[in-house]
Design an enzyme around this catalytic site. Structure first.
Site, PDB file in Angstrom:
ATOM      1  N   GLY A 240      -0.044   3.363  -1.976  1.00 34.13           N
ATOM      2  CA  GLY A 240      -0.393   4.230  -2.871  1.00 34.13           C
ATOM      3  C   GLY A 240      -0.975   4.817  -2.597  1.00 34.13           C
ATOM      4  O   GLY A 240      -0.270   5.641  -1.850  1.00 34.13           O
ATOM      5  N   GLU A 264      -1.285   3.050   3.866  1.00 40.47           N
ATOM      6  CA  GLU A 264      -0.371   4.115   3.743  1.00 40.47           C
ATOM      7  C   GLU A 264      -0.381   4.852   2.618  1.00 40.47           C
ATOM      8  O   GLU A 264      -0.460   4.561   1.497  1.00 40.47           O
ATOM      9  CB  GLU A 264       1.550   3.586   3.931  1.00 40.47           C
ATOM     10  CG  GLU A 264       1.589   4.731   4.195  1.00 40.47           C
ATOM     11  CD  GLU A 264       3.639   4.934   3.535  1.00 40.47           C
ATOM     12  OE1 GLU A 264       3.251   5.644   3.146  1.00 40.47           O
ATOM     13  OE2 GLU A 264       4.045   4.199   3.316  1.00 40.47           O
ATOM     14  N   CYS A 301       6.866   8.886   0.039  1.00 37.27           N
ATOM     15  CA  CYS A 301       6.285   9.244   0.256  1.00 37.27           C
ATOM     16  C   CYS A 301       6.162  10.370   2.053  1.00 37.27           C
ATOM     17  O   CYS A 301       5.392  10.977   2.143  1.00 37.27           O
ATOM     18  CB  CYS A 301       5.789   7.899   1.916  1.00 37.27           C
ATOM     19  SG  CYS A 301       6.836   7.084   1.567  1.00 37.27           S
TER      20      CYS A 301
HETATM   21  P1  NAP Z   1      -2.493   3.232  -7.003  1.00 34.96           P
HETATM   22  O1  NAP Z   1      -3.242   4.107  -7.780  1.00 34.96           O
HETATM   23  O2  NAP Z   1      -2.876   3.894  -4.843  1.00 34.96           O
HETATM   24  O3  NAP Z   1      -2.385   1.830  -6.676  1.00 34.96           O
HETATM   25  C1  NAP Z   1      -1.464   1.346  -6.416  1.00 34.96           C
HETATM   26  C2  NAP Z   1      -1.946  -0.579  -6.057  1.00 34.96           C
HETATM   27  O4  NAP Z   1      -3.698  -0.543  -5.898  1.00 34.96           O
HETATM   28  C3  NAP Z   1      -1.681  -0.887  -7.725  1.00 34.96           C
HETATM   29  O5  NAP Z   1      -2.097  -1.960  -7.932  1.00 34.96           O
HETATM   30  C4  NAP Z   1      -3.432  -0.670  -7.777  1.00 34.96           C
HETATM   31  O6  NAP Z   1      -4.077  -2.190  -8.793  1.00 34.96           O
HETATM   32  C5  NAP Z   1      -4.504  -0.885  -6.891  1.00 34.96           C
HETATM   33  N1  NAP Z   1      -5.644   0.098  -6.433  1.00 34.96           N
HETATM   34  C6  NAP Z   1      -6.062   0.912  -7.086  1.00 34.96           C
HETATM   35  N2  NAP Z   1      -7.043   1.313  -6.737  1.00 34.96           N
HETATM   36  C7  NAP Z   1      -7.735   0.135  -6.837  1.00 34.96           C
HETATM   37  C8  NAP Z   1      -9.053  -0.097  -5.984  1.00 34.96           C
HETATM   38  N3  NAP Z   1     -10.168   1.038  -6.331  1.00 34.96           N
HETATM   39  N4  NAP Z   1      -9.304  -1.293  -6.538  1.00 34.96           N
HETATM   40  C9  NAP Z   1      -8.334  -2.215  -6.298  1.00 34.96           C
HETATM   41  N5  NAP Z   1      -7.390  -2.014  -6.236  1.00 34.96           N
HETATM   42  C10 NAP Z   1      -6.490  -0.929  -6.598  1.00 34.96           C
HETATM   43  O7  NAP Z   1      -0.871   4.087  -6.715  1.00 34.96           O
HETATM   44  P2  NAP Z   1      -0.050   4.079  -7.406  1.00 34.96           P
HETATM   45  O8  NAP Z   1      -0.347   3.518  -8.618  1.00 34.96           O
HETATM   46  O9  NAP Z   1       1.751   2.975  -6.860  1.00 34.96           O
HETATM   47  O10 NAP Z   1       0.172   5.133  -8.418  1.00 34.96           O
HETATM   48  C11 NAP Z   1      -0.760   6.635  -8.421  1.00 34.96           C
HETATM   49  C12 NAP Z   1      -0.399   7.374  -7.247  1.00 34.96           C
HETATM   50  O11 NAP Z   1      -0.407   6.822  -6.172  1.00 34.96           O
HETATM   51  C13 NAP Z   1       0.977   8.323  -7.650  1.00 34.96           C
HETATM   52  O12 NAP Z   1       1.002   9.533  -8.603  1.00 34.96           O
HETATM   53  C14 NAP Z   1       0.320   9.076  -6.546  1.00 34.96           C
HETATM   54  O13 NAP Z   1       0.085  10.233  -6.787  1.00 34.96           O
HETATM   55  C15 NAP Z   1       0.199   8.255  -5.423  1.00 34.96           C
HETATM   56  N6  NAP Z   1       1.242   7.320  -3.940  1.00 34.96           N
HETATM   57  C16 NAP Z   1       1.630   8.045  -3.789  1.00 34.96           C
HETATM   58  C17 NAP Z   1       2.246   7.400  -2.242  1.00 34.96           C
HETATM   59  C18 NAP Z   1       2.736   7.528  -1.150  1.00 34.96           C
HETATM   60  O14 NAP Z   1       3.725   7.116  -0.752  1.00 34.96           O
HETATM   61  N7  NAP Z   1       2.219   8.882  -0.938  1.00 34.96           N
HETATM   62  C19 NAP Z   1       3.385   6.209  -2.985  1.00 34.96           C
HETATM   63  C20 NAP Z   1       2.604   5.767  -3.993  1.00 34.96           C
HETATM   64  C21 NAP Z   1       2.161   6.260  -5.024  1.00 34.96           C
HETATM   65  P3  NAP Z   1      -4.019  -1.767 -10.471  1.00 34.96           P
HETATM   66  O15 NAP Z   1      -2.850  -0.757 -10.326  1.00 34.96           O
HETATM   67  O16 NAP Z   1      -3.455  -3.117 -10.599  1.00 34.96           O
HETATM   68  O17 NAP Z   1      -5.209  -0.744 -10.580  1.00 34.96           O
END
Ligand code: NAP
Length: 525
Positions: A240, A264, A301
């Site tokens: 994420g 990752e 990614c």
């Molecule tokens: P995310 O916001 O990092 O969330 C991924 C997971 O981690 C979710 O299940 C989220 O849970 C949890 N999480 C996030 N922050 C947390 C914290 N502080 N404490 C506990 N759990 C936490 O990523 P996303 O929802 O997949 O996408 C958002 C952004 O991430 C995208 O716009 C993009 O920029 C980036 N992304 C990058 C990649 C890559 O491969 N480079 C892949 C996916 C996403 P909850 O939502 O339930 O809080």
């Protein structure tokens, strides 16, 4: 039917009171299913079950674990098109992608089944005793990899199958002998529930202990935080954002017993276009890169977000060509309105920076959540001075950086944050001529590609999908391919242990016939 309940070992449970729904970005409306977030008691129960399952599961043979993984793959396929429909409704991704990703997920499970059934992955190493060694006798020492314990896997938003419930993290952890608790991604909890049901069916049919797998719902950070803080959890897999991955990494480090977090995270995957590529194959590369930037609506990614070249008329032509080809492609719906609005916000932030020229931008699409592709261009000096431009723009976006000379290009590469991939477009002679540049690139990335595109990650033992921070939290490990199993094990040594009481992997007769390092020689004998 989707129940909206948490899968805690073999039991469905809905004791919490926080209700949420997933969202269909194509129809721009919530899906009808309601999910109940796991409460504290349910989280504790899932961890307690995983701990008790670990006592048995850690001793299971490669054949037993292989049969379990194979049956998970079968049970996922058994869910048929109904599973693909839910995937599409929760992600906005097309049916073809759902099908392809399911195929990849199934193949990953089978690859890990092959690996553990064969057995050599445990890296058995045997140094036999030399009792009459002088001045002190040498003891008999035998080492192999053993599982860490219960693992929490955070499902990713951008791969609802391949990096989620039964994705690479889960498959590799189960293969290693670790029970898994999935924290389902809130954007595709229905997909996760169905895949979890397939895993539980397979677990029951192959005699796995209750608690070897759980799937918990959540719509905010609390469930993930409680899981990562729980003393029963021994490692974490995450895909994420940098912000999310870093928060969980810090949380895991602050525990009384710190645990590894294999996160990752962000990557802009620099591509270096050398002069011969612009001279001989400019048109070809513009076509290839338009497709790569737009693949999966740019939500990969390994999306090529940064294209570096030395200023020239040829680079200008390539930029124009790439822009035209990119915006002429079909646009797709992004995974979620929040991801779409974050994409628009970052694009607009980039456009407002001094020195950023828009090469091409597709006019705003009238359909909700559909991403408009964009290519921008900056000078090397502008890029160096402005850290805002170094961020990942998650979506079909790429930035071309026109450097005044090779030295400026090298400076940029050296200052880049860690990346999953780096790509070089050119000819064989240029690899030698630009060796300093290529060495600098190797130092910043986990995988280097020659004359290709970074999107499309092969699942095989030699794949490296990880890189220096923040591409991943631990650049020594890959998240893709069978070597991902090494994230979930620790080396363990027996000294002077009776042969018949050793695990089969380390016994004198080598009953499993695996490859082992015996007195420094690799052998199956
Ligand atoms: P995310 O916001 O990092 O969330 C991924 C997971 O981690 C979710 O299940 C989220 O849970 C949890 N999480 C996030 N922050 C947390 C914290 N502080 N404490 C506990 N759990 C936490 O990523 P996303 O929802 O997949 O996408 C958002 C952004 O991430 C995208 O716009 C993009 O920029 C980036 N992304 C990058 C990649 C890559 O491969 N480079 C892949 C996916 C996403 P909850 O939502 O339930 O809080």
């Amino acid at each position: 039917m989707i129940t909206g309940k948490n899968q805690i070992g073999n039991t469905l449970s809905a004791e919490g009171n926080k209700v949420y729904r997933t969202f269909n970005p194509v129809d721009n409306q919530e899906n009808s299913w309601e999910f109940l977030e796991a409460n504290s008691e349910e989280i504790n129960r899932a961890v307690a079950l995983a701990l008790s399952a670990f006592e048995q599961y850690r001793t299971f043979s490669g054949k037993q674990k292989g049969a379990f993984l194979r049956l998970i793959a079968e049970e996922i396929l058994e869910l048929g098109d109904a599973l693909l429909d839910i995937y599409c409704q929760e992600s906005g991704l097309p049916q073809g992608r759902a099908q392809g990703e399911r195929g990849r997920t199934v193949n990953q499970l089978l690859a890990f089944a092959d690996l553990v059934e064969e057995g050599s992955w445990v890296e058995a190493s045997i140094d036999t005793a030399i009792p009459d060694r002088s001045p002190v006798p040498k003891p008999d020492i035998r080492k192999m990899n053993i599982p860490l314990g219960p693992v929490v896997v955070f499902g990713s938003s951008n791969f609802p199958f391949a990096f989620s419930t039964a994705g690479g993290d889960t498959a590799s952890a189960l293969a290693a002998g670790c029970p898994v608790i999935v924290k389902a991604h809130p954007m595709h909890s229905g997909t996760s529930e169905k895949v979890a049901s397939a895993i539980i069916k397979a677990a029951n049919k192959t005699g796995m202990p209750d608690g070897v797998f759980s799937n918990l719902n959540s719509s905010g950070p609390e469930v993930g935080k409680q899981l990562v803080s729980h003393p029963g959890i021994k490692a974490v897999g995450f895909t994420g954002s940098i912000k999310g991955g870093r928060a969980l990494f810090d949380l895991a480090s602050e525990r009384e017993e710190p645990i590894p977090v294999f996160a990752e995270m962000g990557s802009i995957n620099p591509v270096v276009v050398l002069p011969s590529a612009l001279k001989d194959r400019s048109e070809y590369w513009a076509t290839q890169y338009a497709g790569s930037v737009n693949l999966g609506v740019g939500q990969f990614c390994t999306n090529p977000g940064l294209i570096l070249g030395i200023e020239s008329i040829e680079l200008d032509e390539f930029s124009k060509n790439l822009g035209e080809k990119l915006i002429s492609q079909n646009s797709g719906s992004m995974l979620h309105p929040n991801i779409h609005s974050f994409y628009d916000q970052l694009k607009s932030e980039f456009s407002k920076q001094n020195g950023v020229e828009t090469v091409a931008e597709q006019s705003a699409n009238s359909k909700p959540n559909v991403a408009s592709q964009m290519v921008v261009k900056v000078k090397g000096s502008t890029f160096i001075e402005n850290p805002t431009l170094h961020q990942e723009v998650f979506g079909p976006f790429s930035m071309i950086v026109s450097c005044k000379d090779e030295s400026e290009l090298i400076t940029i590469i050296k200052e880049l944050e860690g990346q999953l991939t780096g790509t070089v477009l050119g000819n064989d002679d240029e690899i030698k001529t630009y060796s300093v540049l290529i060495d600098a690139l190797q130092n910043r990335v986990g995988r280097i590609i020659f004359n290709g595109v970074p999107t499309g990650v092969e699942v095989c033992p030699s794949m490296m999908h990880g890189g220096p921070y923040p591409a991943s939290s631990d650049s020594r490990y890959t998240a893709v391919g069978t070597h991902a199993i090494f994230r979930w094990v620790r080396p363990f040594a027996f000294q002077d242990w009776p042969d018949e009481l050793l695990p089969e992997e380390l016994q004198n007769d080598n009953p499993l016939g695996i490859s082992r390092l015996v007195n420094n020689t690799l052998t199956r004998s």
